[in-house]
Design an enzyme around this catalytic site. Sequence first.
Site, PDB file in Angstrom:
ATOM      1  N   HIS A 142      -7.545  -8.137  -7.638  1.00  0.00           N
ATOM      2  CA  HIS A 142      -7.833  -9.009  -6.484  1.00  0.00           C
ATOM      3  C   HIS A 142      -8.087  -8.083  -5.301  1.00  0.00           C
ATOM      4  O   HIS A 142      -7.194  -7.831  -4.485  1.00  0.00           O
ATOM      5  CB  HIS A 142      -6.657  -9.946  -6.209  1.00  0.00           C
ATOM      6  CG  HIS A 142      -6.377 -10.918  -7.309  1.00  0.00           C
ATOM      7  ND1 HIS A 142      -5.844 -10.551  -8.511  1.00  0.00           N
ATOM      8  CD2 HIS A 142      -6.584 -12.265  -7.374  1.00  0.00           C
ATOM      9  CE1 HIS A 142      -5.720 -11.623  -9.289  1.00  0.00           C
ATOM     10  NE2 HIS A 142      -6.158 -12.680  -8.620  1.00  0.00           N
ATOM     11  N   SER A 180      -6.568  -2.299  -0.343  1.00  0.00           N
ATOM     12  CA  SER A 180      -6.093  -1.556  -1.518  1.00  0.00           C
ATOM     13  C   SER A 180      -7.200  -0.733  -2.194  1.00  0.00           C
ATOM     14  O   SER A 180      -6.927   0.391  -2.642  1.00  0.00           O
ATOM     15  CB  SER A 180      -5.415  -2.496  -2.520  1.00  0.00           C
ATOM     16  OG  SER A 180      -6.245  -3.585  -2.858  1.00  0.00           O
ATOM     17  N   GLU A 205     -13.282  -9.127  -7.403  1.00  0.00           N
ATOM     18  CA  GLU A 205     -13.095  -9.976  -6.221  1.00  0.00           C
ATOM     19  C   GLU A 205     -13.997 -11.198  -6.370  1.00  0.00           C
ATOM     20  O   GLU A 205     -15.189 -11.072  -6.623  1.00  0.00           O
ATOM     21  CB  GLU A 205     -13.449  -9.184  -4.947  1.00  0.00           C
ATOM     22  CG  GLU A 205     -13.541 -10.000  -3.678  1.00  0.00           C
ATOM     23  CD  GLU A 205     -12.282 -10.824  -3.365  1.00  0.00           C
ATOM     24  OE1 GLU A 205     -11.168 -10.296  -3.439  1.00  0.00           O
ATOM     25  OE2 GLU A 205     -12.437 -12.026  -3.063  1.00  0.00           O
ATOM     26  N   ASP A 247      -2.785  -8.558  -7.139  1.00  0.00           N
ATOM     27  CA  ASP A 247      -2.426  -8.988  -5.782  1.00  0.00           C
ATOM     28  C   ASP A 247      -3.122 -10.312  -5.442  1.00  0.00           C
ATOM     29  O   ASP A 247      -3.961 -10.365  -4.543  1.00  0.00           O
ATOM     30  CB  ASP A 247      -2.859  -7.860  -4.811  1.00  0.00           C
ATOM     31  CG  ASP A 247      -2.534  -8.176  -3.370  1.00  0.00           C
ATOM     32  OD1 ASP A 247      -1.623  -8.983  -3.120  1.00  0.00           O
ATOM     33  OD2 ASP A 247      -3.201  -7.596  -2.486  1.00  0.00           O
ATOM     34  N   ASP A 256     -13.440 -13.174 -12.087  1.00  0.00           N
ATOM     35  CA  ASP A 256     -12.006 -13.483 -12.035  1.00  0.00           C
ATOM     36  C   ASP A 256     -11.216 -12.226 -12.459  1.00  0.00           C
ATOM     37  O   ASP A 256     -11.432 -11.689 -13.547  1.00  0.00           O
ATOM     38  CB  ASP A 256     -11.729 -14.647 -12.993  1.00  0.00           C
ATOM     39  CG  ASP A 256     -10.270 -15.057 -12.991  1.00  0.00           C
ATOM     40  OD1 ASP A 256     -10.000 -16.232 -12.740  1.00  0.00           O
ATOM     41  OD2 ASP A 256      -9.398 -14.191 -13.252  1.00  0.00           O
ATOM     42  N   GLY A 257     -10.305 -11.792 -11.593  1.00  0.00           N
ATOM     43  CA  GLY A 257      -9.596 -10.540 -11.846  1.00  0.00           C
ATOM     44  C   GLY A 257      -8.743 -10.550 -13.103  1.00  0.00           C
ATOM     45  O   GLY A 257      -8.569  -9.513 -13.747  1.00  0.00           O
ATOM     46  N   HIS A 309       0.827  -1.211   0.000  1.00  0.00           N
ATOM     47  CA  HIS A 309       0.000   0.000   0.000  1.00  0.00           C
ATOM     48  C   HIS A 309       0.863   1.263   0.000  1.00  0.00           C
ATOM     49  O   HIS A 309       0.440   2.301  -0.513  1.00  0.00           O
ATOM     50  CB  HIS A 309      -0.968  -0.025   1.191  1.00  0.00           C
ATOM     51  CG  HIS A 309      -1.947  -1.163   1.109  1.00  0.00           C
ATOM     52  ND1 HIS A 309      -2.571  -1.713   2.198  1.00  0.00           N
ATOM     53  CD2 HIS A 309      -2.387  -1.887   0.034  1.00  0.00           C
ATOM     54  CE1 HIS A 309      -3.359  -2.705   1.811  1.00  0.00           C
ATOM     55  NE2 HIS A 309      -3.251  -2.833   0.502  1.00  0.00           N
TER      56      HIS A 309
HETATM   57  N1  SAM Z   1      -5.615  -6.361  -2.730  1.00  0.00           N
HETATM   58  C1  SAM Z   1      -6.190  -6.508  -1.393  1.00  0.00           C
HETATM   59  C2  SAM Z   1      -5.588  -5.471  -0.482  1.00  0.00           C
HETATM   60  O1  SAM Z   1      -4.413  -5.118  -0.663  1.00  0.00           O
HETATM   61  O2  SAM Z   1      -6.296  -4.993   0.401  1.00  0.00           O
HETATM   62  C3  SAM Z   1      -5.941  -7.876  -0.834  1.00  0.00           C
HETATM   63  C4  SAM Z   1      -6.276  -8.977  -1.759  1.00  0.00           C
HETATM   64  S1  SAM Z   1      -6.000 -10.592  -1.149  1.00  0.00           S
HETATM   65  C5  SAM Z   1      -4.279 -10.737  -1.085  1.00  0.00           C
HETATM   66  C6  SAM Z   1      -6.422 -11.568  -2.542  1.00  0.00           C
HETATM   67  C7  SAM Z   1      -7.918 -11.579  -2.849  1.00  0.00           C
HETATM   68  O3  SAM Z   1      -8.100 -12.161  -4.132  1.00  0.00           O
HETATM   69  C8  SAM Z   1      -8.756 -12.408  -1.893  1.00  0.00           C
HETATM   70  O4  SAM Z   1      -9.773 -11.605  -1.367  1.00  0.00           O
HETATM   71  C9  SAM Z   1      -9.344 -13.538  -2.769  1.00  0.00           C
HETATM   72  O5  SAM Z   1     -10.667 -13.873  -2.410  1.00  0.00           O
HETATM   73  C10 SAM Z   1      -9.304 -12.888  -4.132  1.00  0.00           C
HETATM   74  N2  SAM Z   1      -9.204 -13.808  -5.289  1.00  0.00           N
HETATM   75  C11 SAM Z   1      -8.598 -15.007  -5.388  1.00  0.00           C
HETATM   76  N3  SAM Z   1      -8.565 -15.426  -6.670  1.00  0.00           N
HETATM   77  C12 SAM Z   1      -9.177 -14.442  -7.400  1.00  0.00           C
HETATM   78  C13 SAM Z   1      -9.412 -14.250  -8.788  1.00  0.00           C
HETATM   79  N4  SAM Z   1      -9.033 -15.162  -9.688  1.00  0.00           N
HETATM   80  N5  SAM Z   1     -10.022 -13.115  -9.176  1.00  0.00           N
HETATM   81  C14 SAM Z   1     -10.409 -12.173  -8.279  1.00  0.00           C
HETATM   82  N6  SAM Z   1     -10.206 -12.288  -6.962  1.00  0.00           N
HETATM   83  C15 SAM Z   1      -9.579 -13.394  -6.524  1.00  0.00           C
END
Ligand code: SAM
Length: 281
Positions: free
Chosen positions: A42, A100, A118, A165, A144-145, A19
């Site tokens: 993500h 984030s 997400e 992320d 899916d991100g 961050h």
């Molecule tokens: N970026 C966030 C932050 O810094 O506050 C933290 C994100 S965390 C490390 C990863 C997130 O990705 C989780 O909430 C998980 O549910 C989500 N996730 C996992 N695979 C994903 C995908 N293919 N597409 C979108 N989200 C996904």
Amino acid sequence: MLSYRHAFHAGNHADVLKHYVLSLVLGYFNQKEKPYWVIDTHAGAGMYALTDGFAQKNREFETGVARLMASDALPELVQRYLEAVNAVNTEGSLQLYPGSPQISAHFLRDHDKLRLFELHPNDFKLLQQHFAGKHRQIKAEMVDGFHGLKACLPPPIKRAVVLIDPPYELKEDYQRVVSSLQDSLKRFATGTYLVWYPLLQRPEPGAMVQALQQLNTQNWLDIRLQVEQPHADGFGMYGSGMFVINPPWQLPEILSSSMPSITELLGLDASAQFNLEYAIT
Ligand code: SAM
């Protein structure tokens, strides 16, 4: 299978590095009036309670953001990241930690836009609730991100910051990051891309960073923060890194001058160190 919940880790040393770098990039983007997009592939839940629930289990924020908050000798740009944390807390307290999406929202001007992806249904619901009523500027999708990113590029305005992320629970995330960036750079070569990754005693993170350095881009930066000696049992995360494609040209200098204080504050033992590499033409 989605078992990862970021709330357990909110505000830890890895969030601080991620961050802080995100805030530096957005601060740079804000120097020009021209609007931009932030795409967060993500996103997580957007906001985390630190005083109860998951974050209380291991209290990871205590050796992360709380250490920075307790310091009165931080470089100005680190303080600017902390302003985004303070903005969601009542004066002096640390009850909430911004994810984030909220860090980005803090920096966004009226004409900038935030696109969020997400997949976890619970975190997606929290994310939607957190930004309810802000649909004009902030759009969250349970998609899916990596697919979401593809659909966003190139953005309609030619300035964008992309944060990737993933939880890296699945080994394939490492390869998906590389192929997603190969594709993204073809669609939008001038975007600024930020990839977070863990420091682990296994080959995947290092191999991913090597592959990222070999992408078709002349401009990249890699900042790693090791907070402790890798564990003797071979398990556990001992730090993290941020790989930035097309970084602002000032980023190396800012990180060289601010990472020593961050490393000193977040270090858990004498092996704590940061490592900065970059190529900027
Ligand atoms: N970026 C966030 C932050 O810094 O506050 C933290 C994100 S965390 C490390 C990863 C997130 O990705 C989780 O909430 C998980 O549910 C989500 N996730 C996992 N695979 C994903 C995908 N293919 N597409 C979108 N989200 C996904």
